[in-house]
Scaffold this active site. Structure first.
Site, mmCIF file in Angstrom:
data_model
loop_
_atom_site.group_PDB
_atom_site.id
_atom_site.type_symbol
_atom_site.label_atom_id
_atom_site.label_comp_id
_atom_site.label_asym_id
_atom_site.label_seq_id
_atom_site.Cartn_x
_atom_site.Cartn_y
_atom_site.Cartn_z
ATOM 1 N N HIS A 35 7.536 10.167 2.517
ATOM 2 C CA HIS A 35 7.811 9.003 3.359
ATOM 3 C C HIS A 35 8.282 7.860 2.457
ATOM 4 O O HIS A 35 8.376 8.025 1.230
ATOM 5 C CB HIS A 35 6.576 8.613 4.181
ATOM 6 C CG HIS A 35 5.329 8.461 3.367
ATOM 7 N ND1 HIS A 35 5.169 7.452 2.442
ATOM 8 C CD2 HIS A 35 4.195 9.206 3.313
ATOM 9 C CE1 HIS A 35 3.987 7.558 1.878
ATOM 10 N NE2 HIS A 35 3.375 8.628 2.361
ATOM 11 N N HIS A 38 6.548 7.213 -0.882
ATOM 12 C CA HIS A 38 6.953 8.094 -1.990
ATOM 13 C C HIS A 38 8.326 7.687 -2.526
ATOM 14 O O HIS A 38 8.554 7.670 -3.733
ATOM 15 C CB HIS A 38 7.051 9.553 -1.516
ATOM 16 C CG HIS A 38 5.758 10.149 -1.045
ATOM 17 N ND1 HIS A 38 5.573 10.584 0.236
ATOM 18 C CD2 HIS A 38 4.609 10.392 -1.707
ATOM 19 C CE1 HIS A 38 4.355 11.087 0.362
ATOM 20 N NE2 HIS A 38 3.742 10.972 -0.800
ATOM 21 N N GLN A 62 -8.242 19.790 -3.896
ATOM 22 C CA GLN A 62 -8.699 18.473 -3.452
ATOM 23 C C GLN A 62 -9.033 18.422 -1.965
ATOM 24 O O GLN A 62 -9.276 17.352 -1.420
ATOM 25 C CB GLN A 62 -7.711 17.366 -3.836
ATOM 26 C CG GLN A 62 -6.363 17.397 -3.152
ATOM 27 C CD GLN A 62 -5.397 16.399 -3.783
ATOM 28 O OE1 GLN A 62 -4.872 16.614 -4.865
ATOM 29 N NE2 GLN A 62 -5.164 15.287 -3.101
ATOM 30 N N LYS A 150 -1.982 2.604 -2.544
ATOM 31 C CA LYS A 150 -2.787 2.974 -1.371
ATOM 32 C C LYS A 150 -4.001 3.812 -1.775
ATOM 33 O O LYS A 150 -5.072 3.684 -1.212
ATOM 34 C CB LYS A 150 -1.957 3.741 -0.343
ATOM 35 C CG LYS A 150 -2.787 3.965 0.922
ATOM 36 C CD LYS A 150 -1.981 4.479 2.061
ATOM 37 C CE LYS A 150 -1.776 5.955 1.997
ATOM 38 N NZ LYS A 150 -2.992 6.746 2.210
#
Ligand code: PAF
Length: 289
Positions: A35, A38, A62, A150
């Site tokens: 998105h 990135h 993860q 973020k």
């Protein structure tokens, strides 16, 4: 044309030649389904380095049991089109079989920092992140690696990893990219129903609340957290994971806002868990990110 590197050997060969020609390498690690957030990292890497390689790998290490590993959005051809649009030099897109031994014998531990905030509800998540990022750093040997603000906890942990494990590279952190209504861009936003999408603006609104409280003189971290919590809990269908004011580097709780702090929030909207944060300081007139 973006060079597609599907194996560790192919990536090493291509990068070795680039480095031997004296070129600097920038790495943008991603799990794909790219998105604007990135793309902003890729644009920054292209400004700062001679060659930019984007890794695109949904890292099973993860994801915890019952999390969204299987349904995590994967659309390689869409991602490749976006990468070509940005004139990205190369994409590293390895198989899970080659990247992750089954079962792995060795892992990088994120220690106490990995147990705080998101680590409370996602045990082991940051060990999985640190392990795969360490592997990417070893395989691709970038001069610089680019991450988005973020994932503030991920950044604090990876900074500590780079410092303590002596990786010879620089981490660069780029600002959060937001939708016009404030929602931070995330690959997981596609999971939201129309209703949940509307409700999800509460993440940003709760951070704005923290910002205005600090700007108007509130220093009591507990009070700020309480106000944020009440705002999130007033939205139907949400489940607050946490709303915290913590030390930016150690991620430890603080009692009083004196210098810059990390204000972080995580909320579930149905099955979707989203995170957001702001770095705030008493004298700041606005958010830094
Ligand atoms: O931020 C992410 O997308 C992932 O945690 C990362 C850094 C690519 C590791 O899998």
């Amino acid at each position: 044309m973006t060079m597609v590197l599907n194996t560790i050997a192919a990536a090493r060969q291509w990068l070795h030649a680039e480095r031997n020609s004296g070129r600097t390498i920038g790495l943008v690690p991603t799990m794909g389904f790219l998105h604007e957030g990135h793309l902003s990292l890729i644009r920054r890497a292209k400004q700062r380095c001679d060659r930019t390689v984007v890794s695109l790998f949904v890292n099973p290490l993860q994801f915890g049991p019952g999390e969204d590993y299987d349904r995590y959005p994967r659309e390689f051809s869409r991602d490749l089109t976006l990468l070509e649009g940005e004139q990205t030099d190369a994409v590293f897109h390895p198989d899970a079989g080659e990247m992750v031994p089954a079962p792995p014998a060795i892992s990088v531990s994120a220690g106490k920092m990995g147990e705080r905030l998101c680590g409370e509800s996602r045990p082991g998540h940051f060990n999985g992140v640190a392990t795969v990022v360490a592997k990417l750093f070893h395989i691709l040997e970038p001069h610089r690696a680019f991450f988005g603000q973020k994932d503030a906890q991920q950044i604090a942990i990876l900074r500590a990893m780079v410092r303590e494990l002596n990786f010879p590279l620089e981490l660069e952190v780029c600002p959060i990219v937001r939708e016009p209504d404030g929602l931070a861009m995330s690959s997981r936003n596609v999971y939201l129903s129309a209703q949940e999408r509307k409700h999800a603006t509460v993440l940003y609104r709760s951070l704005e609340k923290a910002r205005s409280l600090i700007a108007s003189g509130t220093r009591d971290a507990g009070l700020i957290e309480r106000e944020m919590r009440e705002m999130v809990e007033a939205v139907p269908g949400t489940k607050l994971d946490y709303a915290r004011v913590v030390d930016t580097n150690s991620l430890e709780a603080i009692g009083e806002v004196r210098g810059e702090v990390l204000v972080a929030v995580a909320v579930r909207f149905g099955k979707t868990r989203l995170i957001d944060n702001m770095l705030l300081a008493p004298k700041a007139t606005g958010p830094r990110h």
